[in-house]
Design a protein around this motif. Structure first.
Motif, PDB file in Angstrom:
ATOM      1  N   VAL A 146     -52.260 -67.540  12.268  1.00  0.00           N
ATOM      2  CA  VAL A 146     -51.543 -68.468  13.134  1.00  0.00           C
ATOM      3  C   VAL A 146     -52.539 -69.530  13.562  1.00  0.00           C
ATOM      4  N   GLY A 147     -52.229 -70.783  13.262  1.00  0.00           N
ATOM      5  CA  GLY A 147     -53.115 -71.891  13.594  1.00  0.00           C
ATOM      6  C   GLY A 147     -53.032 -72.263  15.062  1.00  0.00           C
ATOM      7  N   ASP A 148     -53.925 -73.161  15.473  1.00  0.00           N
ATOM      8  CA  ASP A 148     -53.934 -73.635  16.861  1.00  0.00           C
ATOM      9  C   ASP A 148     -52.631 -74.324  17.237  1.00  0.00           C
ATOM     10  N   ASP A 149     -51.917 -74.828  16.225  1.00  0.00           N
ATOM     11  CA  ASP A 149     -50.644 -75.511  16.486  1.00  0.00           C
ATOM     12  C   ASP A 149     -49.472 -74.538  16.602  1.00  0.00           C
ATOM     13  N   GLY A 150     -49.735 -73.220  16.457  1.00  0.00           N
ATOM     14  CA  GLY A 150     -48.690 -72.213  16.577  1.00  0.00           C
ATOM     15  C   GLY A 150     -47.983 -71.886  15.274  1.00  0.00           C
ATOM     16  N   ASN A 151     -48.275 -72.605  14.209  1.00  0.00           N
ATOM     17  CA  ASN A 151     -47.645 -72.347  12.914  1.00  0.00           C
ATOM     18  C   ASN A 151     -48.391 -71.249  12.177  1.00  0.00           C
ATOM     19  N   THR A 152     -47.645 -70.483  11.388  1.00  0.00           N
ATOM     20  CA  THR A 152     -48.245 -69.455  10.547  1.00  0.00           C
ATOM     21  C   THR A 152     -48.534 -70.056   9.184  1.00  0.00           C
ATOM     22  N   TYR A 153     -49.776 -69.912   8.742  1.00  0.00           N
ATOM     23  CA  TYR A 153     -50.205 -70.449   7.456  1.00  0.00           C
ATOM     24  C   TYR A 153     -50.485 -69.290   6.512  1.00  0.00           C
ATOM     25  N   GLN A 154     -50.027 -69.452   5.262  1.00  0.00           N
ATOM     26  CA  GLN A 154     -50.225 -68.421   4.258  1.00  0.00           C
ATOM     27  C   GLN A 154     -50.956 -69.016   3.065  1.00  0.00           C
ATOM     28  N   VAL A 155     -51.905 -68.244   2.545  1.00  0.00           N
ATOM     29  CA  VAL A 155     -52.672 -68.664   1.373  1.00  0.00           C
ATOM     30  C   VAL A 155     -52.670 -67.491   0.394  1.00  0.00           C
ATOM     31  N   SER A 156     -52.363 -67.785  -0.862  1.00  0.00           N
ATOM     32  CA  SER A 156     -52.553 -66.788  -1.914  1.00  0.00           C
ATOM     33  C   SER A 156     -53.648 -67.336  -2.824  1.00  0.00           C
ATOM     34  N   TYR A 157     -54.379 -66.469  -3.493  1.00  0.00           N
ATOM     35  CA  TYR A 157     -55.519 -66.943  -4.272  1.00  0.00           C
ATOM     36  C   TYR A 157     -55.835 -66.019  -5.424  1.00  0.00           C
ATOM     37  N   VAL A 158     -56.554 -66.571  -6.372  1.00  0.00           N
ATOM     38  CA  VAL A 158     -57.183 -65.842  -7.460  1.00  0.00           C
ATOM     39  C   VAL A 158     -58.620 -66.318  -7.476  1.00  0.00           C
ATOM     40  N   ALA A 159     -59.550 -65.398  -7.644  1.00  0.00           N
ATOM     41  CA  ALA A 159     -60.964 -65.756  -7.763  1.00  0.00           C
ATOM     42  C   ALA A 159     -61.496 -65.026  -8.993  1.00  0.00           C
ATOM     43  N   ASP A 160     -61.935 -65.798  -9.978  1.00  0.00           N
ATOM     44  CA  ASP A 160     -62.441 -65.215 -11.221  1.00  0.00           C
ATOM     45  C   ASP A 160     -63.444 -66.184 -11.837  1.00  0.00           C
ATOM     46  N   GLU A 161     -63.632 -66.105 -13.155  1.00  0.00           N
ATOM     47  CA  GLU A 161     -64.579 -67.015 -13.804  1.00  0.00           C
ATOM     48  C   GLU A 161     -64.192 -68.484 -13.619  1.00  0.00           C
ATOM     49  N   GLY A 162     -62.931 -68.725 -13.346  1.00  0.00           N
ATOM     50  CA  GLY A 162     -62.461 -70.093 -13.120  1.00  0.00           C
ATOM     51  C   GLY A 162     -62.700 -70.584 -11.703  1.00  0.00           C
ATOM     52  N   GLY A 163     -63.306 -69.737 -10.852  1.00  0.00           N
ATOM     53  CA  GLY A 163     -63.583 -70.132  -9.475  1.00  0.00           C
ATOM     54  C   GLY A 163     -62.522 -69.619  -8.517  1.00  0.00           C
ATOM     55  N   TYR A 164     -62.610 -70.087  -7.295  1.00  0.00           N
ATOM     56  CA  TYR A 164     -61.657 -69.721  -6.249  1.00  0.00           C
ATOM     57  C   TYR A 164     -60.488 -70.685  -6.338  1.00  0.00           C
ATOM     58  N   GLN A 165     -59.269 -70.159  -6.514  1.00  0.00           N
ATOM     59  CA  GLN A 165     -58.085 -70.991  -6.726  1.00  0.00           C
ATOM     60  C   GLN A 165     -57.024 -70.659  -5.686  1.00  0.00           C
ATOM     61  N   PRO A 166     -57.100 -71.306  -4.523  1.00  0.00           N
ATOM     62  CA  PRO A 166     -56.122 -71.021  -3.467  1.00  0.00           C
ATOM     63  C   PRO A 166     -54.840 -71.830  -3.658  1.00  0.00           C
ATOM     64  N   GLN A 167     -53.740 -71.288  -3.138  1.00  0.00           N
ATOM     65  CA  GLN A 167     -52.470 -71.997  -3.117  1.00  0.00           C
ATOM     66  C   GLN A 167     -51.806 -71.736  -1.780  1.00  0.00           C
ATOM     67  N   GLY A 168     -51.272 -72.773  -1.190  1.00  0.00           N
ATOM     68  CA  GLY A 168     -50.566 -72.655   0.071  1.00  0.00           C
ATOM     69  C   GLY A 168     -49.813 -73.936   0.343  1.00  0.00           C
ATOM     70  N   ALA A 169     -48.691 -73.832   1.035  1.00  0.00           N
ATOM     71  CA  ALA A 169     -47.854 -75.006   1.308  1.00  0.00           C
ATOM     72  C   ALA A 169     -48.612 -76.064   2.115  1.00  0.00           C
ATOM     73  N   HIS A 170     -49.593 -75.658   2.896  1.00  0.00           N
ATOM     74  CA  HIS A 170     -50.332 -76.589   3.746  1.00  0.00           C
ATOM     75  C   HIS A 170     -51.580 -77.163   3.067  1.00  0.00           C
TER      76      HIS A 170
END
Length: 180
Positions: free
Chosen positions: A126-150
């Motif tokens: 939950v961010g300082d603005d009160g919204n809930t933020y979600q991140v999904s990710y894969v980390a492998d030889e291709g590096g850290y690859q996050p995805q999230g609506a924000h």
């Protein structure tokens, strides 16, 4: 074969102090033995140890823990690891809306102590603005690859770059590598 004669005499006395965890200890004694050369040796010792534990007046063990923020409780937590492969899974959830989950897959390399690890997971907060933020990710030889609506999205491929890729594929040899 050597015959060793050893004689020990030791005494000690504890003297409690006026407060808990204070006081002193005295020890005295001697060691006497016959060495390899047949001579008798003797060591005499005396020690005095004084100990005191001090704490400030009105000491409160929790005084340094308080942050002014509400206490956060763990609602659930889990960690499992396969001792044979090293693969693992973990997750936790807190009452403040923070949660995380991850799986790790180990791929052994051709030599001991080599290989790779692929991690896949997600977390939310939950961010300082009160919204809930979600991140999904894969980390492998291709590096850290996050995805999230924000999260920002990389710009689309510019036409000039795509044309360069068509005309000079040798410049993009690294993209053709297959990771095992």
């Amino acid at each position: 074969m050597h015959n060793l004669f050893l004689q020990v005499a030791e005494t000690g006395q504890v003297y409690p102090g006026p407060e808990p965890e204070t006081g002193s200890l005295t020890q005295q004694g001697n060691y006497q033995f016959v060495g390899d050369d047949g001579s008798t040796y003797q060591f005499v010792f005396a020690t005095l140890v004084v100990a005191a534990a001090a704490a400030p007046q009105n000491y409160n063990a929790n005084q340094f823990v308080k942050s002014g923020l509400p206490e956060i409780r763990i609602l659930s937590q889990r960690f499992d690891q396969d001792p044979n492969t090293g693969n693992y899974e973990y997750s936790y959830e807190q009452d403040n809306g923070q949660a995380a989950a991850e799986t790790g897959q180990v791929y052994p390399g051709p030599q001991p102590e080599t290989g790779s690890l692929t991690q896949q997971g997600s977390y939310q907060f939950v961010g300082d603005d009160g919204n809930t933020y979600q991140v999904s990710y894969v980390a492998d030889e291709g590096g850290y690859q996050p995805q999230g609506a924000h999260l920002p999205v990389a710009p689309a491929q510019i036409p000039e770059y795509e044309q360069l890729r068509i005309e000079h594929p040798e410049l993009f040899w690294a993209e053709q590598q297959q990771y095992v």
